[in-house]
Design a protein around this motif. Structure first.
Motif, PDB file in Angstrom:
ATOM      1  N   THR A 160       0.912  -1.269  -0.226  1.00  0.00           N
ATOM      2  CA  THR A 160       0.117   0.127  -0.100  1.00  0.00           C
ATOM      3  C   THR A 160       0.838   1.191  -0.078  1.00  0.00           C
ATOM      4  N   ILE A 161       2.021   1.054   0.322  1.00  0.00           N
ATOM      5  CA  ILE A 161       3.167   2.198   0.364  1.00  0.00           C
ATOM      6  C   ILE A 161       3.182   2.860  -1.170  1.00  0.00           C
ATOM      7  N   VAL A 162       3.304   1.779  -1.903  1.00  0.00           N
ATOM      8  CA  VAL A 162       3.229   2.187  -3.308  1.00  0.00           C
ATOM      9  C   VAL A 162       2.174   3.195  -3.827  1.00  0.00           C
ATOM     10  N   SER A 163       0.781   2.733  -3.342  1.00  0.00           N
ATOM     11  CA  SER A 163      -0.433   3.228  -3.967  1.00  0.00           C
ATOM     12  C   SER A 163      -0.245   4.806  -3.818  1.00  0.00           C
ATOM     13  N   GLY A 164       0.356   5.316  -2.695  1.00  0.00           N
ATOM     14  CA  GLY A 164       0.474   6.985  -2.810  1.00  0.00           C
ATOM     15  C   GLY A 164       1.484   7.610  -3.636  1.00  0.00           C
ATOM     16  N   ALA A 165       2.443   6.771  -3.861  1.00  0.00           N
ATOM     17  CA  ALA A 165       3.294   7.444  -4.760  1.00  0.00           C
ATOM     18  C   ALA A 165       2.867   7.430  -6.266  1.00  0.00           C
ATOM     19  N   VAL A 166       1.938   6.487  -6.366  1.00  0.00           N
ATOM     20  CA  VAL A 166       1.531   6.669  -8.023  1.00  0.00           C
ATOM     21  C   VAL A 166       0.244   6.833  -8.153  1.00  0.00           C
ATOM     22  N   ALA A 167      -0.430   7.458  -7.050  1.00  0.00           N
ATOM     23  CA  ALA A 167      -1.887   7.814  -7.051  1.00  0.00           C
ATOM     24  C   ALA A 167      -2.220   8.733  -8.293  1.00  0.00           C
ATOM     25  N   VAL A 168      -3.292   8.499  -8.587  1.00  0.00           N
ATOM     26  CA  VAL A 168      -4.094   8.932 -10.062  1.00  0.00           C
ATOM     27  C   VAL A 168      -3.175   8.621 -11.241  1.00  0.00           C
ATOM     28  N   ARG A 169      -2.085   8.244 -11.095  1.00  0.00           N
ATOM     29  CA  ARG A 169      -1.496   7.907 -12.298  1.00  0.00           C
ATOM     30  C   ARG A 169      -1.246   6.536 -12.731  1.00  0.00           C
ATOM     31  N   SER A 170      -1.782   5.553 -12.083  1.00  0.00           N
ATOM     32  CA  SER A 170      -1.831   4.180 -12.498  1.00  0.00           C
ATOM     33  C   SER A 170      -3.139   3.582 -12.708  1.00  0.00           C
ATOM     34  N   ALA A 171      -3.270   2.708 -13.703  1.00  0.00           N
ATOM     35  CA  ALA A 171      -4.593   1.943 -13.923  1.00  0.00           C
ATOM     36  C   ALA A 171      -4.711   1.110 -12.645  1.00  0.00           C
ATOM     37  N   PRO A 172      -6.107   0.601 -12.578  1.00  0.00           N
ATOM     38  CA  PRO A 172      -6.350  -0.332 -11.245  1.00  0.00           C
ATOM     39  C   PRO A 172      -5.726  -1.803 -11.786  1.00  0.00           C
ATOM     40  N   LEU A 173      -5.615  -2.288 -12.859  1.00  0.00           N
ATOM     41  CA  LEU A 173      -5.130  -3.214 -13.193  1.00  0.00           C
ATOM     42  C   LEU A 173      -3.778  -3.138 -12.876  1.00  0.00           C
ATOM     43  N   ALA A 174      -2.876  -2.146 -13.214  1.00  0.00           N
ATOM     44  CA  ALA A 174      -1.439  -2.102 -12.728  1.00  0.00           C
ATOM     45  C   ALA A 174      -1.180  -2.035 -11.009  1.00  0.00           C
ATOM     46  N   SER A 175      -2.384  -1.609 -10.467  1.00  0.00           N
ATOM     47  CA  SER A 175      -2.249  -1.764  -9.037  1.00  0.00           C
ATOM     48  C   SER A 175      -2.227  -3.153  -8.674  1.00  0.00           C
ATOM     49  N   VAL A 176      -3.344  -3.784  -9.132  1.00  0.00           N
ATOM     50  CA  VAL A 176      -3.195  -5.281  -8.748  1.00  0.00           C
ATOM     51  C   VAL A 176      -2.107  -6.113  -9.340  1.00  0.00           C
ATOM     52  N   ILE A 177      -1.426  -5.839 -10.286  1.00  0.00           N
ATOM     53  CA  ILE A 177      -0.260  -6.476 -10.657  1.00  0.00           C
ATOM     54  C   ILE A 177       0.935  -6.351  -9.815  1.00  0.00           C
ATOM     55  N   TYR A 178       1.242  -4.941  -9.542  1.00  0.00           N
ATOM     56  CA  TYR A 178       2.203  -4.592  -8.596  1.00  0.00           C
ATOM     57  C   TYR A 178       1.958  -5.065  -7.154  1.00  0.00           C
ATOM     58  N   THR A 179       0.832  -5.174  -6.826  1.00  0.00           N
ATOM     59  CA  THR A 179       0.489  -5.608  -5.496  1.00  0.00           C
ATOM     60  C   THR A 179       0.798  -7.214  -5.339  1.00  0.00           C
ATOM     61  N   VAL A 180       0.312  -7.853  -6.507  1.00  0.00           N
ATOM     62  CA  VAL A 180       0.535  -9.337  -6.306  1.00  0.00           C
ATOM     63  C   VAL A 180       2.193  -9.497  -6.338  1.00  0.00           C
ATOM     64  N   PHE A 181       2.747  -8.829  -7.151  1.00  0.00           N
ATOM     65  CA  PHE A 181       4.365  -8.926  -7.361  1.00  0.00           C
ATOM     66  C   PHE A 181       4.967  -8.804  -5.966  1.00  0.00           C
ATOM     67  N   ILE A 182       4.611  -7.561  -5.330  1.00  0.00           N
ATOM     68  CA  ILE A 182       5.459  -7.118  -4.179  1.00  0.00           C
ATOM     69  C   ILE A 182       5.269  -8.356  -2.917  1.00  0.00           C
ATOM     70  N   THR A 183       3.718  -8.503  -2.799  1.00  0.00           N
ATOM     71  CA  THR A 183       3.465  -9.378  -1.680  1.00  0.00           C
ATOM     72  C   THR A 183       3.684 -10.795  -1.851  1.00  0.00           C
ATOM     73  N   GLY A 184       3.812 -11.385  -3.258  1.00  0.00           N
ATOM     74  CA  GLY A 184       4.140 -12.754  -3.489  1.00  0.00           C
ATOM     75  C   GLY A 184       5.488 -13.026  -3.785  1.00  0.00           C
ATOM     76  N   PHE A 185       6.204 -12.208  -4.382  1.00  0.00           N
ATOM     77  CA  PHE A 185       7.766 -12.551  -4.847  1.00  0.00           C
ATOM     78  C   PHE A 185       8.698 -11.490  -4.115  1.00  0.00           C
ATOM     79  N   ILE A 186       8.514 -10.333  -3.986  1.00  0.00           N
ATOM     80  CA  ILE A 186       9.551  -9.221  -3.575  1.00  0.00           C
ATOM     81  C   ILE A 186       9.688  -9.318  -1.838  1.00  0.00           C
TER      82      ILE A 186
END
Length: 203
Positions: free
Chosen positions: A14-40
């Motif tokens: 969720t820290i990422v969401s504030g940095a890219v607010a209003v500039r990323s698509a909902p699908l992009a949010s889902v993708i980076y959330t899965v990638f961060i929580t699942g792999f990084i």
């Protein structure tokens, strides 16, 4: 995994969401959330909190053992680095650097959000003991240093802001509170209350 483990993983994303607010698509949010929580995030957790991690204080053979009691590095730095990369990729918000700046948002809502986060931080840091039986002293110490660091961050930021602008700005107090909370999250169980100023330490 325990409920705090899921909450910490979500916090890193969720820290990422504030940095890219209003500039990323909902699908992009889902993708980076899965990638961060699942792999990084799991990899960083293994490095620092696993008994055999190369950064773990629990590992006698660790290359660079460090104490991160509740996640200054594991959670917040992981999310912060991802947020930095996300902001670099998406670019600045429209109007951020046109000389006029972005319009001031509601200081009331900002303060309310900050106070809610501050309250939640007692769970974030205190629950990191994982048990309360036989660990109540550690939990109490953690709550104390968390409070002192947040308050010190607020006062320091307000005083520095006043020295530069001669205005007492509540938004600076809010930012100082958050900086103090993040900074004390790693050493909150080891730093003496008199030195709880949000500065990470292994002492």
């Amino acid at each position: 995994p325990t409920p705090p483990a899921f909450a910490f993983a979500a916090a890193a994303a969720t820290i990422v969401s504030g940095a890219v607010a209003v500039r990323s698509a909902p699908l992009a949010s889902v993708i980076y959330t899965v990638f961060i929580t699942g792999f990084i995030y799991p990899v960083v957790v293994h490095w620092v909190w696993d008994g055999v991690g190369w950064l773990s204080a629990f590992n006698s053979g660790a290359v660079l053992p460090c104490i991160d009691f509740a996640g200054s590095g594991v959670v917040h730095m992981t999310g912060g680095v991802a947020a930095f990369v996300g902001a670099a990729v998406t670019g600045p918000r429209v109007g951020a650097f046109d000389g006029k700046g972005l319009p001031q948002q509601s200081v009331i809502f900002q303060t309310l959000g900050t106070l809610i986060l501050w309250m939640g931080w007692y769970g974030f840091n205190g629950v990191s003991t994982l048990y309360i039986a036989n660990y109540s002293g550690v939990a109490a110490h953690t709550m104390c240093t968390t409070t002192i660091s947040a308050a010190t961050g607020a006062l320091t930021n307000v005083l520095l802001g006043y020295a530069m602008t001669h205005v007492i700005d509540p938004s600076l107090a809010n930012n100082g509170i958050l900086a103090g909370l993040v900074g004390i999250t790693a050493p909150c169980s080891t730093r003496p209350p008199g030195r709880a100023r949000g500065i990470c330490s292994t002492s």
